[in-house]
Design a protein around this motif. Structure first.
Motif, PDB file in Angstrom:
ATOM      1  N   ALA A  93       0.836  -1.192   0.000  1.00 52.23           N
ATOM      2  CA  ALA A  93       0.000   0.000   0.000  1.00 52.23           C
ATOM      3  C   ALA A  93       0.870   1.241   0.000  1.00 52.23           C
ATOM      4  CB  ALA A  93      -0.912   0.008   1.219  1.00 52.23           C
ATOM      5  N   SER A  94       0.373   2.290  -0.609  1.00 50.74           N
ATOM      6  CA  SER A  94       0.980   3.609  -0.445  1.00 50.74           C
ATOM      7  C   SER A  94      -0.023   4.445   0.354  1.00 50.74           C
ATOM      8  CB  SER A  94       1.308   4.208  -1.812  1.00 50.74           C
ATOM      9  OG  SER A  94       0.129   4.315  -2.578  1.00 50.74           O
ATOM     10  N   SER A  95       0.184   5.740   0.452  1.00 53.46           N
ATOM     11  CA  SER A  95      -0.690   6.550   1.304  1.00 53.46           C
ATOM     12  C   SER A  95      -2.169   6.412   0.951  1.00 53.46           C
ATOM     13  CB  SER A  95      -0.345   8.036   1.190  1.00 53.46           C
ATOM     14  OG  SER A  95       1.005   8.212   0.989  1.00 53.46           O
ATOM     15  N   ASP A  96      -2.453   6.327  -0.342  1.00 50.68           N
ATOM     16  CA  ASP A  96      -3.855   6.372  -0.773  1.00 50.68           C
ATOM     17  C   ASP A  96      -4.312   5.176  -1.590  1.00 50.68           C
ATOM     18  OD1 ASP A  96      -4.219   9.175   0.149  1.00 50.68           O
ATOM     19  OD2 ASP A  96      -2.641   9.501  -1.333  1.00 50.68           O
ATOM     20  N   HIS A  97      -3.409   4.215  -1.834  1.00 54.80           N
ATOM     21  CA  HIS A  97      -3.734   3.084  -2.698  1.00 54.80           C
ATOM     22  C   HIS A  97      -3.387   1.761  -2.026  1.00 54.80           C
ATOM     23  CE1 HIS A  97      -2.937   6.471  -5.404  1.00 54.80           C
ATOM     24  NE2 HIS A  97      -3.769   5.908  -6.245  1.00 54.80           N
ATOM     25  N   LEU A  98      -4.259   0.776  -2.256  1.00 56.92           N
ATOM     26  CA  LEU A  98      -3.948  -0.583  -1.819  1.00 56.92           C
ATOM     27  C   LEU A  98      -3.780  -1.436  -3.072  1.00 56.92           C
ATOM     28  CD1 LEU A  98      -4.012  -2.537   0.767  1.00 56.92           C
ATOM     29  CD2 LEU A  98      -6.218  -3.217  -0.123  1.00 56.92           C
ATOM     30  N   LEU A  99      -2.680  -2.181  -3.140  1.00 55.67           N
ATOM     31  CA  LEU A  99      -2.418  -3.033  -4.302  1.00 55.67           C
ATOM     32  C   LEU A  99      -2.693  -4.477  -3.919  1.00 55.67           C
ATOM     33  CD1 LEU A  99      -1.272  -1.381  -6.669  1.00 55.67           C
ATOM     34  CD2 LEU A  99      -0.331  -0.471  -4.558  1.00 55.67           C
ATOM     35  N   ALA A 100      -3.413  -5.180  -4.777  1.00 52.58           N
ATOM     36  CA  ALA A 100      -3.741  -6.569  -4.454  1.00 52.58           C
ATOM     37  C   ALA A 100      -3.668  -7.432  -5.700  1.00 52.58           C
ATOM     38  CB  ALA A 100      -5.135  -6.651  -3.843  1.00 52.58           C
ATOM     39  N   ASP A 101      -3.376  -8.712  -5.469  1.00 50.56           N
ATOM     40  CA  ASP A 101      -3.398  -9.711  -6.535  1.00 50.56           C
ATOM     41  C   ASP A 101      -4.819 -10.259  -6.583  1.00 50.56           C
ATOM     42  OD1 ASP A 101      -3.273 -11.965  -8.074  1.00 50.56           O
ATOM     43  OD2 ASP A 101      -1.574 -12.874  -7.019  1.00 50.56           O
ATOM     44  N   GLY A 102      -5.491 -10.015  -7.699  1.00 48.06           N
ATOM     45  CA  GLY A 102      -6.907 -10.404  -7.791  1.00 48.06           C
ATOM     46  C   GLY A 102      -7.135 -11.588  -8.708  1.00 48.06           C
ATOM     47  N   ARG A 103      -6.078 -12.411  -8.930  1.00 42.76           N
ATOM     48  CA  ARG A 103      -6.199 -13.507  -9.908  1.00 42.76           C
ATOM     49  C   ARG A 103      -7.323 -14.484  -9.597  1.00 42.76           C
ATOM     50  NH1 ARG A 103      -0.035 -15.425 -10.635  1.00 42.76           N
ATOM     51  NH2 ARG A 103       0.007 -14.713  -8.494  1.00 42.76           N
ATOM     52  N   ARG A 104      -7.587 -14.688  -8.312  1.00 41.77           N
ATOM     53  CA  ARG A 104      -8.576 -15.716  -7.956  1.00 41.77           C
ATOM     54  C   ARG A 104      -9.990 -15.157  -7.843  1.00 41.77           C
ATOM     55  NH1 ARG A 104      -3.950 -17.163  -5.083  1.00 41.77           N
ATOM     56  NH2 ARG A 104      -4.662 -16.018  -3.258  1.00 41.77           N
ATOM     57  N   THR A 105     -10.186 -13.918  -8.265  1.00 45.94           N
ATOM     58  CA  THR A 105     -11.536 -13.340  -8.228  1.00 45.94           C
ATOM     59  C   THR A 105     -11.826 -12.697  -9.571  1.00 45.94           C
ATOM     60  OG1 THR A 105     -10.811 -11.134  -7.619  1.00 45.94           O
ATOM     61  CG2 THR A 105     -11.251 -12.654  -5.803  1.00 45.94           C
ATOM     62  N   GLY A 106     -13.074 -12.402  -9.811  1.00 45.58           N
ATOM     63  CA  GLY A 106     -13.399 -11.699 -11.051  1.00 45.58           C
ATOM     64  C   GLY A 106     -13.691 -10.226 -10.775  1.00 45.58           C
ATOM     65  N   LEU A 107     -13.027  -9.655  -9.778  1.00 47.62           N
ATOM     66  CA  LEU A 107     -13.359  -8.275  -9.393  1.00 47.62           C
ATOM     67  C   LEU A 107     -13.074  -7.282 -10.515  1.00 47.62           C
ATOM     68  CD1 LEU A 107     -12.044  -8.300  -5.715  1.00 47.62           C
ATOM     69  CD2 LEU A 107     -14.425  -7.955  -6.439  1.00 47.62           C
ATOM     70  N   GLN A 108     -13.999  -6.344 -10.678  1.00 50.44           N
ATOM     71  CA  GLN A 108     -13.926  -5.327 -11.735  1.00 50.44           C
ATOM     72  C   GLN A 108     -13.885  -3.951 -11.102  1.00 50.44           C
ATOM     73  OE1 GLN A 108     -13.960  -6.210 -14.867  1.00 50.44           O
ATOM     74  NE2 GLN A 108     -14.705  -8.318 -14.758  1.00 50.44           N
ATOM     75  N   VAL A 109     -13.513  -2.978 -11.924  1.00 51.39           N
ATOM     76  CA  VAL A 109     -13.586  -1.586 -11.466  1.00 51.39           C
ATOM     77  C   VAL A 109     -15.005  -1.285 -10.982  1.00 51.39           C
ATOM     78  CG1 VAL A 109     -13.491   0.828 -12.249  1.00 51.39           C
ATOM     79  CG2 VAL A 109     -11.707  -0.794 -12.929  1.00 51.39           C
ATOM     80  N   GLY A 110     -15.117  -0.653  -9.830  1.00 43.99           N
ATOM     81  CA  GLY A 110     -16.436  -0.310  -9.288  1.00 43.99           C
ATOM     82  C   GLY A 110     -16.922  -1.323  -8.257  1.00 43.99           C
ATOM     83  N   ASP A 111     -16.334  -2.521  -8.214  1.00 43.83           N
ATOM     84  CA  ASP A 111     -16.743  -3.513  -7.211  1.00 43.83           C
ATOM     85  C   ASP A 111     -16.233  -3.111  -5.830  1.00 43.83           C
ATOM     86  OD1 ASP A 111     -18.017  -5.059  -9.057  1.00 43.83           O
ATOM     87  OD2 ASP A 111     -16.374  -6.510  -9.309  1.00 43.83           O
ATOM     88  N   GLU A 112     -17.021  -3.477  -4.819  1.00 40.54           N
ATOM     89  CA  GLU A 112     -16.599  -3.206  -3.447  1.00 40.54           C
ATOM     90  C   GLU A 112     -15.941  -4.444  -2.852  1.00 40.54           C
ATOM     91  OE1 GLU A 112     -19.950  -1.697  -1.228  1.00 40.54           O
ATOM     92  OE2 GLU A 112     -19.660   0.310  -2.081  1.00 40.54           O
ATOM     93  N   VAL A 113     -14.959  -4.202  -1.972  1.00 43.35           N
ATOM     94  CA  VAL A 113     -14.282  -5.310  -1.292  1.00 43.35           C
ATOM     95  C   VAL A 113     -14.361  -5.060   0.213  1.00 43.35           C
ATOM     96  CG1 VAL A 113     -12.107  -6.560  -0.996  1.00 43.35           C
ATOM     97  CG2 VAL A 113     -12.696  -5.590  -3.231  1.00 43.35           C
ATOM     98  N   ALA A 114     -14.797  -6.086   0.957  1.00 42.13           N
ATOM     99  CA  ALA A 114     -14.944  -5.943   2.410  1.00 42.13           C
ATOM    100  C   ALA A 114     -13.763  -6.577   3.132  1.00 42.13           C
ATOM    101  CB  ALA A 114     -16.245  -6.615   2.852  1.00 42.13           C
TER     102      ALA A 114
END
Ligand SMILES: *Cc1c(COP(=O)(O)O)cnc(C)c1O
Length: 361
Positions: free
Chosen positions: A312-333
């Motif tokens: 993560a940086s100050s304002d961004h979280l970086l994640a490996d999303g290979r095992r999900t079909g998450l798209q721009v606009g999706d929420e993550v809990a």
């Protein structure tokens, strides 16, 4: 209120359940009064009300600003200051709280003078060092400080207490808890006192409590974490029967692209002054979420979907999303630990949404 991201959703019904359950468990072993600690949520008035409504009378926090916040929302004391008062702040302590934890005679004298000026009597609990090496007088010095406190007109000695597991990681056990009990009994006998509280903290007292029949002279507990997060940070991973997920942090995907797993070009320092290291895992579907170090602690949040946090940086979280079909606009809990909850509750950029307020406020 329109929901936005990032936000933290707080389930008041779950907190209310934790409060009632814990009061009952501690009560069954001899804890007659229960102090609810609000510092993990910056004195959040809504949560303070849930504590009150479900049986907690004394609210405790480590910062005067948090008591002011509760007062402004119409919540009245009794309040207890957890962090040892500063010598420069004794007037504010006396003005905003009824009780404080103390270990320094110069500060207690200051509190006494401030209370006399204010026409009140401030109630003092003397902290005893039992090995964790945070606050408290050494056990052999307890009588000496008691003799200095008793003649002061502006303060009343209402108890002794201890704190374990906050710095040294020392667990409450029969040995240190029995010592606290006998120190209290010794003081009561020698100085003909009736102490209102023999007080222990924090949430890690639960493991010891479970193992004992009765808590002897110990009759008060100060707990925060276990009420809010079910004690999920404790060694035994939570207290059975409590909710660990009353708090949910929600962020939103703002970029989702397949990219290499290692940066290219000349590598210097990252935004926080360290040289980043990367493992080559080939191409991956990289997600960027709209939360950063200003909003949470990235080592202490746990996604509820199968993504892997890369950094993560100050304002961004970086994640490996290979095992999900998450798209721009999706929420993550995310689930939170105490540290992450504290940072998220402190951040003005994280919206706070209360769930299930009916009946719990
Ligand atoms: C924070 C604190 C507590 C409560 O600790 P939790 O781990 O949140 O239960 C109790 N006593 C003192 C002195 C504290 O500073």
């Amino acid at each position: 209120m329109t929901k936005k991201t990032p936000r933290i959703e707080i389930d008041l019904a779950k907190i209310a359940h934790n409060v009632r359950t814990l009061i009952e468990s501690y009560g069954a072993k001899g804890i007659r009064s229960f102090i609810g600690v609000t510092k993990g949520v910056c004195g959040d008035p809504v949560i303070a009300r849930v504590f009150r409504k479900n049986g907690i009378s004394i609210l405790a926090d480590s910062r005067i600003e948090n008591f002011q916040r509760m007062e402004e929302a119409g919540i009245r004391g009794p309040f207890l200051l957890l962090r040892l008062p500063t010598l420069s702040e004794v007037e504010a302590v006396v003005g905003h709280t009824e009780y404080s934890l103390n270990s320094e005679i110069s500060v207690i004298r200051g509190l006494s003078e401030a209370a006399l000026k204010n026409n009140t009597v401030h109630k003092v609990i003397l902290m005893v060092e039992l090995g964790d090496l945070r606050e408290g007088v050494m056990p052999q010095d307890l009588e000496a400080i008691t003799e200095e406190v008793l003649p002061l007109k502006g303060v009343k000695l209402v108890g002794i207490g201890s704190n374990l597991g906050c710095y040294g990681g020392v667990e409450p056990d029969d040995k240190n808890m029995s010592l606290l009990s006998s120190l209290a009994q010794g003081l009561e006998k020698k100085y003909r006192l009736q102490l209102q509280f023999v007080s222990i903290g924090c949430s890690n007292t639960f493991t010891w409590l479970k193992a004992v029949q009765k808590t002897k002279r110990i009759d008060n507990v100060r707990v925060g974490d276990a009420l809010l997060l079910g004690g999920r940070d404790l060694k035994e991973h939570g207290i059975p029967g409590l909710y660990y997920d009353a708090f949910t942090l929600i962020a939103e995907v703002i970029e989702a692209k397949t990219k290499p797993s290692v940066p290219w070009g000349e590598i210097g320092l990252d935004a926080f002054g360290s040289i980043p290291k990367f493992e080559d895992r080939g191409e991956m579907r990289r997600l960027i979420l709209n939360i950063g170090r200003q909003d949470f602690f990235f080592t202490l949040i746990y996604p509820r979907v199968d993504i892997e946090i890369l950094g993560a940086s100050s304002d961004h979280l970086l994640a490996d999303g290979r095992r999900t079909g998450l798209q721009v606009g999706d929420e993550v809990a995310f689930d939170l630990d105490y540290g992450a909850m504290l940072v998220a509750m402190t951040s003005p950029y994280v919206q706070k949404i209360y769930l299930n307020s009916e009946g719990y406020l």
